[in-house]
Scaffold this motif. Structure first.
Motif, short mmCIF file in Angstrom:
data_model
loop_
_atom_site.label_atom_id
_atom_site.label_comp_id
_atom_site.label_asym_id
_atom_site.label_seq_id
_atom_site.Cartn_x
_atom_site.Cartn_y
_atom_site.Cartn_z
N ALA A 1 0.84 -1.21 0.00
CA ALA A 1 0.00 0.00 0.00
C ALA A 1 0.87 1.25 0.00
CB ALA A 1 -0.92 -0.02 1.21
N THR A 2 1.99 1.19 0.72
CA THR A 2 2.92 2.33 0.75
C THR A 2 3.51 2.56 -0.64
OG1 THR A 2 3.41 1.85 3.04
CG2 THR A 2 5.01 3.20 1.89
N GLU A 3 3.83 1.48 -1.33
CA GLU A 3 4.36 1.61 -2.70
C GLU A 3 3.33 2.27 -3.62
OE1 GLU A 3 7.43 1.07 -3.88
OE2 GLU A 3 7.98 0.61 -1.81
N MET A 4 2.06 1.98 -3.40
CA MET A 4 1.01 2.62 -4.22
C MET A 4 1.06 4.13 -4.06
SD MET A 4 -2.19 0.09 -3.52
CE MET A 4 -3.40 1.22 -4.22
N ILE A 5 1.33 4.56 -2.85
CA ILE A 5 1.40 6.01 -2.61
C ILE A 5 2.65 6.59 -3.26
CG2 ILE A 5 1.71 7.74 -0.78
CD1 ILE A 5 -0.27 5.91 0.85
N LYS A 6 3.75 5.86 -3.14
CA LYS A 6 5.00 6.35 -3.76
C LYS A 6 4.86 6.46 -5.27
CE LYS A 6 8.39 4.29 -0.68
NZ LYS A 6 9.26 3.13 -0.70
N ALA A 7 4.09 5.55 -5.86
CA ALA A 7 3.97 5.53 -7.33
C ALA A 7 3.11 6.69 -7.85
CB ALA A 7 3.38 4.19 -7.77
N GLY A 8 2.50 7.43 -6.94
CA GLY A 8 1.69 8.57 -7.36
C GLY A 8 0.26 8.15 -7.62
N GLY A 9 -0.64 9.07 -7.38
CA GLY A 9 -2.05 8.75 -7.53
C GLY A 9 -2.81 9.74 -6.69
N PRO A 10 -4.11 9.58 -6.62
CA PRO A 10 -4.87 10.57 -5.85
C PRO A 10 -4.71 10.40 -4.34
CG PRO A 10 -6.35 8.92 -6.80
CD PRO A 10 -4.97 8.59 -7.28
N TRP A 11 -4.08 9.32 -3.90
CA TRP A 11 -3.95 9.05 -2.46
C TRP A 11 -2.61 9.56 -1.92
CZ3 TRP A 11 -6.42 5.20 -5.44
CH2 TRP A 11 -5.57 4.55 -6.36
N LYS A 12 -2.68 10.14 -0.73
CA LYS A 12 -1.46 10.68 -0.13
C LYS A 12 -1.05 9.90 1.12
CE LYS A 12 -1.23 13.97 -3.14
NZ LYS A 12 -1.35 13.10 -4.30
N GLU A 13 -2.02 9.34 1.79
CA GLU A 13 -1.69 8.52 2.96
C GLU A 13 -2.50 7.24 2.92
OE1 GLU A 13 -2.86 9.75 6.91
OE2 GLU A 13 -4.08 11.35 6.09
N LEU A 14 -2.14 6.30 3.78
CA LEU A 14 -2.75 4.97 3.71
C LEU A 14 -4.28 5.03 3.84
CD1 LEU A 14 -0.16 2.86 5.76
CD2 LEU A 14 -0.37 3.03 3.28
N SER A 15 -4.76 5.96 4.67
CA SER A 15 -6.21 6.02 4.87
C SER A 15 -6.96 6.54 3.65
CB SER A 15 -6.53 6.89 6.09
OG SER A 15 -5.98 8.17 5.92
N GLY B 1 -4.75 3.33 9.29
CA GLY B 1 -5.72 4.11 8.52
C GLY B 1 -6.74 3.30 7.75
N VAL B 2 -6.87 2.01 8.06
CA VAL B 2 -7.69 1.14 7.22
C VAL B 2 -8.91 0.59 7.99
CG1 VAL B 2 -7.67 -0.96 5.79
CG2 VAL B 2 -5.65 0.51 5.89
N TYR B 3 -10.06 0.62 7.33
CA TYR B 3 -11.28 0.01 7.86
C TYR B 3 -11.06 -1.49 7.98
CZ TYR B 3 -16.22 -1.55 7.66
OH TYR B 3 -17.44 -2.15 7.88
N THR B 4 -11.32 -2.05 9.16
CA THR B 4 -11.01 -3.46 9.41
C THR B 4 -12.19 -4.16 10.05
OG1 THR B 4 -8.71 -2.84 9.72
CG2 THR B 4 -9.35 -4.97 10.61
N ILE B 5 -12.64 -5.21 9.42
CA ILE B 5 -13.86 -5.87 9.89
C ILE B 5 -13.56 -7.32 10.28
CG2 ILE B 5 -14.63 -6.43 7.52
CD1 ILE B 5 -17.51 -5.72 8.58
N PHE B 6 -14.06 -7.71 11.45
CA PHE B 6 -13.85 -9.06 11.96
C PHE B 6 -15.17 -9.82 11.99
CE2 PHE B 6 -9.62 -9.57 14.42
CZ PHE B 6 -8.94 -8.83 13.47
N GLY B 7 -15.09 -11.13 11.85
CA GLY B 7 -16.29 -11.96 11.91
C GLY B 7 -16.33 -12.76 13.20
N GLY B 8 -17.31 -13.64 13.32
CA GLY B 8 -17.44 -14.50 14.50
C GLY B 8 -17.94 -13.72 15.68
N THR B 9 -17.02 -13.42 16.58
CA THR B 9 -17.37 -12.60 17.75
C THR B 9 -16.25 -11.59 17.95
OG1 THR B 9 -16.20 -14.14 19.18
CG2 THR B 9 -18.57 -14.48 18.95
N LEU B 10 -16.52 -10.56 18.72
CA LEU B 10 -15.46 -9.60 19.04
C LEU B 10 -15.62 -9.24 20.52
CD1 LEU B 10 -13.18 -8.31 17.36
CD2 LEU B 10 -14.60 -6.30 17.10
N PRO B 11 -14.57 -9.46 21.33
CA PRO B 11 -14.76 -9.31 22.78
C PRO B 11 -14.80 -7.85 23.24
CG PRO B 11 -12.50 -9.91 22.31
CD PRO B 11 -13.20 -9.86 20.99
#
Ligand code: BF8
Length: 676
Positions: free
Chosen positions: A555-569, A596-606
């Motif tokens: 993901a960091t390489e994607m930012i280095k390569a240029g694009g509309p994104w500046k940070e991981l989020s 900076g990333v949306y993270t979703i877990f399944g099953g249960t979350l304590p």
């Protein structure tokens, strides 16, 4: 009396094999175990219910006045939440403490693995071992600057390459010190995109040294210390960064230096890789320091000839869990299964030795092995088993090959002791594994361009909607592999390119999702076009759980390569662990969220028993880091929650319209051209 007799003969409750796994081979082996009267994790999950209060994260056993249990009333709480433990600790404090201890345990597991690798690398650099070498000089030179180690030197005004041994020694010494240095911050943090690093700095979560952050969690969660859940979550972030951008990342990098960075290769997956007429050695655990040597020993002429002398046709290696992923990625050794199949590999009756090191190893392996000829061999000083049929051969990097040969010889000698009828389920699938930061760059960037430009371009133009990292474990509380496979299929159907690691990667291989041909069958039109053009599967296997660091760096390489994104989020990407079970998964989830990333877990979350704390993780934390936690039991719904987030990011970046254009069919395009 009559009643007692009825009780005594009541059949034992066992798992329904079909409900337990979506894999037919696994179902067959569960059934076989039951027929032989051997219980497996699947049966135990049926007979032992989880504690509902622990499940929600609201049991505090951090002092001897407890355990204090704070059940959440069925209808929830209206108004003020007045629940408290004997000391007054609120549900928020208790759940946050428990969560923090999971982060600390997960960070410790990944990072202690990383430390072991760094120490072996130091032995290599000091030339104290003959058995390990620097295999990937390019990788060493690429990571050296991140440790502040120069790779060139000026001599009489001329820039010259520095001596490789000197570089290796400096890198090794600095790396080993990352666990316990008294001041400063971890070197690798600056590898993150600058705005992401600046966020961490602003929030005060730059980890100082790995061990220190873990110790601080244990202190802060001791009775009567940190009683503000937000402040505890802050330390969770700092500790988890010490994992993702520290211990795990160094483990991955130094393993690549010593064993070679992976590149795509073809092999197979599932228990069907075991061979009746071969000596089968299953390698299980996490640290490739051991498994690398076993692979080398098992492939040596001497050992293969010895196996033939003993009546076998050869030696078949198979992996379970993440050490399986390590040798899969670098040597094409096929995985025999995921975490939940470890007992079943023995139930085949064809496993001559199961060699384990650390993490995710069931103690019940020893009990299952008692019913067969299988030798269970523990190899790590910190991970032994109490059962007397387990052998312990301590593995030491200073005589690694000698130890490995001893273990392989033992397995070969055991071949003739097979007693039970061998029953290897034939199910297996072909797969391409071995992806990494470098190979994604190569495949999606081309040899000349050598950058992430093509990947970026295809996300911007909408052929690829976004990225989904589907990682993590299996959990016997849910149907084995179902959530992984359902989620991944739904994502690729909707043009989300999937990156996978851990048991999620093995599950993908088992169910045939790691081949380029998958694209034509399961993918949406945009992703299908990209995969078919560049010849990659729509699901890229990036390795073990410490290799989630490869996803961060890609993901960091994607930012280095240029694009509309500046940070991981900014990137339209999400993380998911649909069948998680390990504390390591919680540490990973926390560093992914903090990155900076949306993270979703399944099953249960304590966390669900403390609604205010849960809301903080599910919503407010995004204001600090850009990423947040989510939870969803149903894998299809989970996919759509991820897609919703990906689409929201696309909209924020102003690239949502591009995708609409890509998805127009031919008739729409003709209409548009006609009206132009
Ligand atoms: O470290 S995915 S079950 S094997 S914890 Fe364990 Fe989970 Fe598998 Fe790998 Ni990761």
């Amino acid at each position: 009396m009559a009643d007692e007799n009825v009780k005594a003969t009541k059949p034992k409750k066992v798992a329904d094999p079909v409900a337990a796994s979506i894999d037919v081979g696994t179902q067959q082996m569960i059934q076989r175990a039951q027929d032989l009267g051997i219980d497996t994790v699947f049966d135990r999950a049926v007979t032992m219910k989880p504690c509902n209060i622990g499940l929600q994260g609201i049991c505090c056993k951090n002092c001897a006045m407890g355990p204090c249990r704070l059940p959440l009333p069925k209808g929830g709480i209206e108004g003020e939440d007045t629940r408290k433990g004997l000391c007054g600790a609120t549900a928020n404090t208790i759940a946050a403490r428990n969560f923090a201890r999971m982060v600390a345990a997960g960070t410790s597991a990944h990072s202690d693995h990383g430390r072991a690798v760094a120490e072996v690398f130091l032995s290599v650099a000091r030339k104290e071992t003959e058995d390990y070498k620097i295999k990937d000089v390019g990788k060493l030179l690429s990571i050296a600057p991140h440790f502040g180690v120069a790779t060139t030197v000026e001599v009489d005004g001329e820039i010259k390459d520095r001596d490789l041994d000197e570089i290796a020694l400096e890198v090794a010494e600095i790396a080993v010190a990352e666990w316990g240095k008294p001041e400063g911050e971890l070197h690798y943090l600056k590898r993150a995109p600058k705005p992401t690093y600046e966020r961490w700095k602003k929030q005060g979560v730059l980890p100082r040294s790995i061990d220190r952050e873990v110790v601080e969690v244990m202190h802060r969660t001791h009775m009567g210390v940190d009683q503000d859940y937000k402040n505890l979550v802050k330390q969770c972030s700092r500790t988890s960064l010490a994992d993702g951008w520290g211990g795990s990342m160094m483990a991955t990098d130094l393993q690549d230096v010593m064993f070679g960075a992976p590149s795509p290769l073809q092999t197979e997956a599932n228990m069907g890789i075991m061979k009746e007429d071969h000596v089968n050695i299953i390698i299980h655990g996490h640290e490739p320091i051991l498994s690398e040597m076993i692979v080398a020993a098992a492939q040596s002429k001497e050992m293969v000839n010895y196996a033939k002398e003993k009546g076998a046709k050869g030696i078949q290696l198979g992996g379970i869990c993440c050490t399986g992923n390590e040798i899969l990625q670098r040597h094409g050794v096929p995985p025999a299964g995921t975490y939940l199949q470890q007992e079943l590999a023995i139930v085949t009756g064809a496993c001559d030795a199961m060699v384990v090191d650390v993490q995710c190893v069931f103690q019940n392996l020893a009990n299952v092995a008692k019913c067969f000829h299988t030798k269970v061999i523990t190899t790590h000083p910190i991970a032994r088993m109490e059962q007397n049929n387990v052998l312990h051969i301590e593995f030491d990097e200073h005589h690694a090959m000698e130890d490995a040969k001893r273990i392989v010889t033992m397995a070969i000698d055991n071949f003739e002791n097979r007693e039970a009828e061998v029953m290897i389920p034939p199910q297996k699938n072909a797969q391409i594994a071995g992806f990494g930061v470098e190979s994604i760059e190569y495949h999606l960037g081309g040899t000349f361009r050598g950058s992430y430009f093509t990947l970026n371009d295809n996300i911007v133009n909408g052929r690829i909607r976004g990225l989904g990292a589907v990682v993590g474990c299996n959990n016997a509380r849910s149907q084995h592999n179902n959530a992984h496979i359902t989620l991944i299929k739904e994502l690729i159907k909707n043009d989300v390119l999937v990156l996978t690691t851990g048991c999620g990667g093995i599950a993908s291989g088992m169910h045939g999702l790691l081949t380029p041909e998958t694209a034509g069958v399961f993918c949406g039109p945009g992703l299908k076009e990209v995969c078919e053009t560049v010849g990659i599967p729509p699901v890229l296997h990036l390795g073990s759980c410490v290799d989630n660091s490869r996803i961060l760096l890609a993901a960091t390489e994607m930012i280095k390569a240029g694009g509309p994104w500046k940070e991981l989020s900014d990137i339209p990407a999400c993380g998911a662990a649909p069948e998680w079970m390990s504390e390591k998964a919680i540490a990973i989830g926390q560093y992914v969220v903090t990155s900076g990333v949306y993270t979703i877990f399944g099953g249960t979350l304590p966390v669900t028993g403390a609604p205010e704390f849960a809301k903080y993780l599910f919503e407010n934390i995004a204001d600090l880091y850009g990423g947040k936690w989510a939870f969803c039991e149903d894998p299809v719904e989970m996919a759509h929650k991820m897609i919703e987030q990906i689409d929201a990011k696309r909209k924020e970046l102003g690239i949502d319209k591009a995708r609409e254009r890509v998805l127009m069919d031919m008739a729409d395009r003709q209409k548009l051209e006609a009206s132009a």
